[in-house]
Design an enzyme around this catalytic site. Sequence first.
Site, mmCIF file in Angstrom:
data_model
loop_
_atom_site.group_PDB
_atom_site.id
_atom_site.type_symbol
_atom_site.label_atom_id
_atom_site.label_comp_id
_atom_site.label_asym_id
_atom_site.label_seq_id
_atom_site.Cartn_x
_atom_site.Cartn_y
_atom_site.Cartn_z
ATOM 1 N N HIS A 1 76.668 -4.256 2.323
ATOM 2 C CA HIS A 1 76.648 -2.821 2.548
ATOM 3 C C HIS A 1 76.366 -2.149 1.334
ATOM 4 O O HIS A 1 77.249 -1.685 0.401
ATOM 5 C CB HIS A 1 78.125 -2.289 2.914
ATOM 6 C CG HIS A 1 78.334 -2.664 4.478
ATOM 7 N ND1 HIS A 1 78.098 -2.160 5.560
ATOM 8 C CD2 HIS A 1 78.991 -3.998 5.002
ATOM 9 C CE1 HIS A 1 78.378 -2.802 6.599
ATOM 10 N NE2 HIS A 1 79.056 -3.773 6.164
ATOM 11 N N GLU B 1 75.543 0.926 1.340
ATOM 12 C CA GLU B 1 75.954 2.414 1.347
ATOM 13 C C GLU B 1 77.451 2.316 0.740
ATOM 14 O O GLU B 1 78.098 3.347 0.733
ATOM 15 C CB GLU B 1 75.935 2.899 2.966
ATOM 16 C CG GLU B 1 76.801 2.384 3.803
ATOM 17 C CD GLU B 1 76.714 0.994 4.324
ATOM 18 O OE1 GLU B 1 75.942 0.291 3.747
ATOM 19 O OE2 GLU B 1 77.406 0.669 5.473
ATOM 20 N N CYS C 1 74.123 -5.353 7.929
ATOM 21 C CA CYS C 1 75.201 -6.002 8.766
ATOM 22 C C CYS C 1 74.859 -6.118 10.092
ATOM 23 O O CYS C 1 73.889 -6.704 10.320
ATOM 24 C CB CYS C 1 76.375 -5.105 8.258
ATOM 25 S SG CYS C 1 77.827 -5.921 8.835
#
Lengths: 232, 749
Positions: free
Chosen positions: A203, A205, A86
């Site tokens: 993302h 994560e 990002c």
Amino acid sequence: MKIGIVVYPGSNCDRDCQHVLADVLGLDAELIWHDRTDLAKYDALILPGGFSYGDYLRSGAIARFSPVTESVISAAQKGVPVLGICNGFQVLLEAGLLPGAMLVNDSLHFRCHSQYVRVERDHTPFTYGIEPGTVLEMPVAHGEGNYYLDPVDLAELEEKGQVIFRYVDAEGRATPEANPNGSVNNIAGICNEQGNVVGLMPHPERASEAILGSADGLKVFQALIKFWEAGQ
Amino acid sequence: MKEPTLTEIKENRLWRSMGLSDEEYQKICETLQREPNYTELGMYAVLWSEHCAYKHTRPFFKLFPTSGERILQGPGENAGIVDIGDGWAVVFKVESHNHPSAIEPYEGAATGVGGILRDIFTMGARPIACLNSLRFGELANDRVKHLVKGVVSGIAGYGNAVGVPTVGGEVYFDQGYAGNPLVNVMAVGLVRHEQITKAVASGVGNPVMVVGSYTGRDGIHGATFASEELTEESEERRPAVQVGDPFTEKLLIEACLELISSGVVVGIQDMGAAGLTSSACEMASRSGSGIEMDISLVPRREAGMTPYEVMLSESQERMLVVPKDGSEEQVKAIFAKYGLPAVVVGRVTDDGMIRIYDGEKLVAEVPAKSLSTDGAPVYLREGKRPAYLDEAHSFDPEILPLKSDYTADLLKLLESPTIASKEWIYRQYDHMVQLNTVVPPGPADAAVLRVKGTTKGIAVTIDGNGRQVYLDPYQGAMAVVAEAARNLICCGAEPIGLTDGLNFGNPERPEVYWQLEQAIKGLADAARFLGIPVTGGNASLYNESSGEAIYPTPIVGMVGLLEDISTRLTSSFKEVGDVIALLGWPGSELGGSEYLKLVNPIPVGKPPRVDLAREKALQKVMLEAAGERLLKSAHDISEGGLAVCVAESCLQGGLGAEIELPWEGRPDALLFAESGARIVVSLKGENWARLQQIASESGVPLTRLGQVQGSEIQFRHTGVEHPLITVSVRQAKDVWKMALEKALLAERG
């Protein structure tokens, strides 16, 4: 393996990345404040999401001049695996480690939702061992993720196999409807020519634990472990 | 700039332009035994504003139940705190930013988020979630569209950048808010017990430090502006709207949490409304001490600011810190890491005075207590039941024509922006950062967050229903508390604390005062009966434009606890063949409903009667059923009634439903009434007997309504051949999902 997570003032996914690497995968992952330049001890670097230095100018435009970024650039040139997620991707573009630029989303709005992403190549440390064509569910959350590259360079990028992730629908088709921000060729993530520097807007994560809706993103970090263990 | 002299103040009655009455000016003179200078007058004016002093609402606060086993901090601090066990606690609070958002929607809403976040991390907690409760006029109006887009971008712009997920909220569109939108924001934080920090300035001789952003001329008299009606001239108040800087806020969060962990903090307080004046006076008055400071030392972003401007500036992202004597350098070093100034501007004293110097010169000297809510005037007024009520109550839904098919009505309700999907809004908010959002906005009645390292979950919701409160402030306010609690239990969470946001018109008007009094009583009675303590609140009065008050709109922010997050529930139907049932009492009260709004834009009828004993019994049964994992889904019946409730569970799950209404009565009332104490659940047939057992033990009716099926939503009425509603899930979903975006983007004409 020791992983460093670069923290710019305004980064806000640094602790999330550390949680997944350390608590979920049991890796050694440290936060690196932006004024540090000694990155020699890290085997891989992650530039997390957020709003570095507020991003009041173009996203990542100030972070590019940060002391730590100079060291990230040298590490990348030495072949250290670097992942920009990002805002981290935006920083890598501004720093010239990856080609292209980000425009404001075509919707003109910040978009935060679940997203399907197709893995295109498996030669990078972050896709190592993931079968090309695999569809991963990983959320996007950004206002400037509309990837742009001029047609000539874009053709070269595609040709050299530097497009690593593409926005797709659940069936893996890269349709205009599946594109959340207007990126050229539905591009969600790319790598440099050497393949050690990867940037992506989704993302991983945020999709690393089933309780959060998807654990597909974990594959990106597990790829790094496999890559490391394979001694590549 | 030269400040007006004592003579000029008196000759021109300058206190009036600051929002003080002549009597209040007299009271200040009596307190000081002299006339206040311009700076002092400004300090009193902001702190005695309705926004800061709660002059009209304070007398009612004693009605609220504020104690409970879990309460670690009740009202009176920056935010309330409830214990969730294992050394963890949840901090939460609601704040309004109505007037600034009416004038400057982006910054108004953004700084609302910033302010409420500071109330949370000033207690030592890391903010883990934001919610918002918004009210706008109807979307046909272009100015309303501008406000909606501005407010949503402002919340997104600030919340996304600071890295706190915006996980929930509610939005209503109604003519009653056309001139005066409401923007209430709630923040939730998580803290270890030993990290809890208070806003006190104790320890004579301890340093007083200003930390965070630089002080400028923005937001002067913001609190005063928040305490007057909106008029044509309000546009000129634009300078009273602060400008937010989420980047600095993010740094301030990290710096303050690091500072608090270092153990040197005695007290810390956000500089919110009334800036340096309120933070100094509140910190001193809480501990009975005084503060002496030299404002020439305050870091500024503008030259030539007068003492008045420095004391009244509402520049954002600032804090007042009282650290232990001798730790000044440590504080400075922590803030320097984040590039933020931290400057000693004064000391704590023991004489109870706020003494302000500009260099050598004493520019203000007032007793801290007299500025605080303890010293501010309190107004008890005579309320008067508004005349509109009789006419509104006289509306009889029986006059509505009966139809054989209500499909079109259901679709109209699903299309109304108040009921339609809010995805256009929440997809602009980062609702995932921090990796705790287990139930995101959309699929359930509340958002559920995990507490990492434990099995616990926290459910959070914010609710209000101005139309029902307008029709009966007491019943309506009770209904708001009951609905917030139902939203939490539908996720499987036990409600453990609430905070309120009181949004009303001008309390000097007897009708508005009556609404305020009745509504607070309703909130208090419901909270007490349901055993949910009130940990604090916010009041925003004078919400009027062109002489029209908003609907009285008390908002409730509520927090619930799941000991085991794996027992959480969402509202979507999960599997074809599951039984759909109503847990609770059949209801058919149409008053104040969204269905009636289709016919009559102004709220009419008598709103549903709240039965707290039923709500409590339902709460017990629902939590037991969730705990035993008997249910697949649960969704509380609210706006749009049973029909919309079932439809939403279908649309969220992408599945249909076959429903048969077994009760007698008008079909529209059975379909669309918004009576409380009702939850639509779905479950596997094999769990039916056990659910029935739990329900009957507590005397709660359980009625089988039908089952989950493929792709159609169908409602039948027992004994009637023609179905009341038949619509495909796909068609209903298209309408519901896109309605808000369509209405916002539609060009007029």
